[in-house]
Write a protein that holds these residues in place. Structure first.
Motif, PDB file in Angstrom:
ATOM      1  N   ARG A  31      29.525   2.382 -48.598  1.00 59.06           N
ATOM      2  CA  ARG A  31      29.068   1.452 -48.106  1.00 59.06           C
ATOM      3  C   ARG A  31      27.972   0.418 -49.017  1.00 59.06           C
ATOM      4  O   ARG A  31      27.296  -0.688 -48.412  1.00 59.06           O
ATOM      5  N   GLY A  32      27.314   0.859 -49.316  1.00 66.58           N
ATOM      6  CA  GLY A  32      26.373   0.268 -50.301  1.00 66.58           C
ATOM      7  C   GLY A  32      26.513  -0.773 -50.874  1.00 66.58           C
ATOM      8  O   GLY A  32      26.370  -2.013 -51.053  1.00 66.58           O
ATOM      9  N   GLN A  33      27.871  -0.804 -51.620  1.00 63.76           N
ATOM     10  CA  GLN A  33      28.430  -1.722 -52.571  1.00 63.76           C
ATOM     11  C   GLN A  33      28.864  -3.114 -51.472  1.00 63.76           C
ATOM     12  O   GLN A  33      29.063  -4.034 -51.951  1.00 63.76           O
ATOM     13  N   VAL A  34      29.281  -2.340 -50.251  1.00 63.43           N
ATOM     14  CA  VAL A  34      29.983  -3.616 -49.235  1.00 63.43           C
ATOM     15  C   VAL A  34      28.457  -4.204 -49.016  1.00 63.43           C
ATOM     16  O   VAL A  34      29.132  -5.307 -49.032  1.00 63.43           O
ATOM     17  N   GLN A  35      27.555  -3.665 -49.242  1.00 64.06           N
ATOM     18  CA  GLN A  35      26.412  -4.634 -48.129  1.00 64.06           C
ATOM     19  C   GLN A  35      26.759  -5.441 -49.314  1.00 64.06           C
ATOM     20  O   GLN A  35      25.626  -6.796 -49.825  1.00 64.06           O
ATOM     21  N   ALA A  36      26.122  -4.610 -50.443  1.00 64.78           N
ATOM     22  CA  ALA A  36      25.567  -5.828 -52.035  1.00 64.78           C
ATOM     23  C   ALA A  36      26.755  -7.112 -52.205  1.00 64.78           C
ATOM     24  O   ALA A  36      26.347  -8.024 -52.393  1.00 64.78           O
ATOM     25  N   ALA A  37      27.958  -7.051 -51.969  1.00 67.67           N
ATOM     26  CA  ALA A  37      28.871  -7.925 -52.297  1.00 67.67           C
ATOM     27  C   ALA A  37      28.823  -8.879 -50.948  1.00 67.67           C
ATOM     28  O   ALA A  37      29.327 -10.148 -51.248  1.00 67.67           O
ATOM     29  N   ILE A  38      28.730  -8.323 -49.822  1.00 66.49           N
ATOM     30  CA  ILE A  38      28.411  -9.115 -48.988  1.00 66.49           C
ATOM     31  C   ILE A  38      27.249 -10.403 -49.007  1.00 66.49           C
ATOM     32  O   ILE A  38      27.035 -11.698 -48.922  1.00 66.49           O
ATOM     33  N   VAL A  39      25.996  -9.524 -49.434  1.00 65.49           N
ATOM     34  CA  VAL A  39      25.165 -10.134 -49.956  1.00 65.49           C
ATOM     35  C   VAL A  39      25.344 -11.767 -51.429  1.00 65.49           C
ATOM     36  O   VAL A  39      24.971 -12.686 -50.988  1.00 65.49           O
ATOM     37  N   MET A  40      25.991 -10.890 -51.936  1.00 66.92           N
ATOM     38  CA  MET A  40      26.254 -11.837 -53.384  1.00 66.92           C
ATOM     39  C   MET A  40      27.549 -12.394 -53.097  1.00 66.92           C
ATOM     40  O   MET A  40      28.150 -13.717 -54.048  1.00 66.92           O
ATOM     41  N   GLY A  41      28.049 -12.861 -51.724  1.00 65.70           N
ATOM     42  CA  GLY A  41      29.206 -14.023 -51.484  1.00 65.70           C
ATOM     43  C   GLY A  41      30.288 -13.830 -52.186  1.00 65.70           C
ATOM     44  O   GLY A  41      31.374 -14.631 -52.312  1.00 65.70           O
ATOM     45  N   ARG A  42      30.806 -12.042 -52.040  1.00 68.19           N
ATOM     46  CA  ARG A  42      31.984 -12.012 -52.927  1.00 68.19           C
ATOM     47  C   ARG A  42      33.175 -12.343 -51.897  1.00 68.19           C
ATOM     48  O   ARG A  42      33.758 -12.615 -51.183  1.00 68.19           O
ATOM     49  N   GLU A  43      34.036 -12.684 -52.677  1.00 68.19           N
ATOM     50  CA  GLU A  43      35.467 -13.204 -52.040  1.00 68.19           C
ATOM     51  C   GLU A  43      36.150 -11.829 -51.737  1.00 68.19           C
ATOM     52  O   GLU A  43      36.123 -10.220 -52.754  1.00 68.19           O
ATOM     53  N   VAL A  44      37.534 -11.904 -51.018  1.00 66.80           N
ATOM     54  CA  VAL A  44      37.933 -11.197 -50.603  1.00 66.80           C
ATOM     55  C   VAL A  44      39.788 -11.623 -51.409  1.00 66.80           C
ATOM     56  O   VAL A  44      39.962 -12.470 -50.195  1.00 66.80           O
ATOM     57  N   SER A  45      41.054 -10.997 -51.824  1.00 67.27           N
ATOM     58  CA  SER A  45      42.132 -11.327 -51.833  1.00 67.27           C
ATOM     59  C   SER A  45      42.539 -11.445 -50.183  1.00 67.27           C
ATOM     60  O   SER A  45      42.221 -10.771 -49.087  1.00 67.27           O
ATOM     61  N   GLY A  46      43.463 -12.298 -49.389  1.00 64.37           N
ATOM     62  CA  GLY A  46      43.966 -12.496 -49.133  1.00 64.37           C
ATOM     63  C   GLY A  46      44.705 -11.128 -48.416  1.00 64.37           C
ATOM     64  O   GLY A  46      44.661 -10.334 -47.238  1.00 64.37           O
ATOM     65  N   GLU A  47      45.411 -10.347 -49.750  1.00 65.14           N
ATOM     66  CA  GLU A  47      46.449  -8.857 -49.277  1.00 65.14           C
ATOM     67  C   GLU A  47      45.081  -7.763 -48.949  1.00 65.14           C
ATOM     68  O   GLU A  47      45.734  -6.706 -48.515  1.00 65.14           O
ATOM     69  N   HIS A  48      44.020  -8.117 -49.691  1.00 70.08           N
ATOM     70  CA  HIS A  48      43.197  -6.970 -48.765  1.00 70.08           C
ATOM     71  C   HIS A  48      42.920  -7.134 -47.661  1.00 70.08           C
ATOM     72  O   HIS A  48      42.553  -6.560 -46.767  1.00 70.08           O
TER      73      HIS A  48
END
Length: 291
Positions: free
Chosen positions: A44-61
């Motif tokens: 969960r912490g990594q997900v929250q960090a990814a949100i702050v960093m604006g990380r993208e998600v592939s269409g498949e994911h």
């Protein structure tokens, strides 16, 4: 069919939360982050960090996440979707056919762990009757490593899950058997320090409020006869056979059942029957000592 046409972890999270809120899922933000993390291989912490960093998600994911969110929106238990459930320091395999261990049971297990730890025997014996996923037994085995722990389960489906968890945890001091709690472990009669059980205790006419419980937990793990206490009555007899004098019985139960269970135990000759509240201030655990 839920569909997330987006490339941002944050956007996926927002859409997941909205879908779960609309379905009445409690704690939608937590569940959304756990489902996203399951697909992306993150905590969960990594997900929250990814949100702050604006990380993208592939269409498949994004579509994989959408499919899991749709399942959770039907009120399928989160633990079934993830395939695991936390219990104290453990992570256990769970799924259809086995009762999902609850946070309140962690506190119930503490009574047994404390009693085993305080026992003066070099290898105190603890028994978990109706072990389900194996959660209580494996917590005792790993947290009191000098104890010998035995667990019995008589549901084929639940036993399969417990067997996987015993193999996963690999506690050499823990033994699992397929047996009914009325006759289990007769070879240990009079030698046991602690017997614990989280039996089925829902009255037959009661309908659990949460869909996750009502539709997905196995009926055999929920319902305990007309007043919910049929298995408790058997536990009183079985535990009296197994425990040494002064040994401890620990029973989890519903919030309105403490007085009735104390009456059962006292009539059966148990000493010092007492009921304790959980962290939500509901009666949850009754203990007693073998005379």
């Amino acid at each position: 069919m839920t569909s997330f046409r987006t490339t941002s972890v944050g956007e996926v999270r927002d859409l997941a939360i909205a879908a779960l809120e609309n379905a009445g899922v409690p704690g939608p933000a937590v569940d959304a982050e756990l489902l996203i993390g399951h697909v992306l291989g993150m905590g969960r912490g990594q997900v929250q960090a990814a949100i702050v960093m604006g990380r993208e998600v592939s269409g498949e994911h994004a579509e994989e996440i959408a499919a899991l969110v749709e399942r959770r929106a039907t009120r399928e238990p989160l633990q079934h979707i993830l395939g695991v459930a936390p219990f104290r320091a453990l992570e256990l395999f769970v799924g259809p056919g086995v009762f999902v261990p609850r946070p309140e049971t962690e506190q119930v297990a503490q009574f047994a762990i404390d009693a085993l730890g305080a026992d003066s025997a070099p290898e105190p014996i603890g028994i978990d009757l109706g072990t389900g996923s194996g959660a209580i037994a494996l917590a005792m085995a790993t947290e009191v490593p000098h104890a010998r722990i035995y667990a019995a389960e008589n549901s084929v489906d639940a036993f399969i899950w417990a067997k996987q968890n015993f193999r996963k945890v690999g506690a050499s001091n823990a033994t699992l058997v397929f047996d009914d709690l009325a006759r289990a472990f007769s070879e240990l009669d009079g030698q046991v320090s602690v017997v614990i059980s989280n039996p089925p205790y829902v009255p037959a006419a009661a309908i659990p409020r949460d869909p996750e419980v009502r539709f997905f937990d196995p009926a055999a793990a929920l319902y305990g006869g007309q007043d919910g206490l049929d298995v408790v009555r058997q536990l009183s007899v079985t535990a009296a056979r197994l425990l040494r004098p002064g040994g401890t019985l620990v029973i989890e139960h519903g919030e309105l059942q403490g007085e009735a269970i104390r009456d059962i135990l006292t009539r059966d000759g148990w000493r010092a029957a007492a009921t304790f509240r959980d962290l939500t201030q509901r009666d949850r655990t009754t203990t007693a000592l073998r005379a």
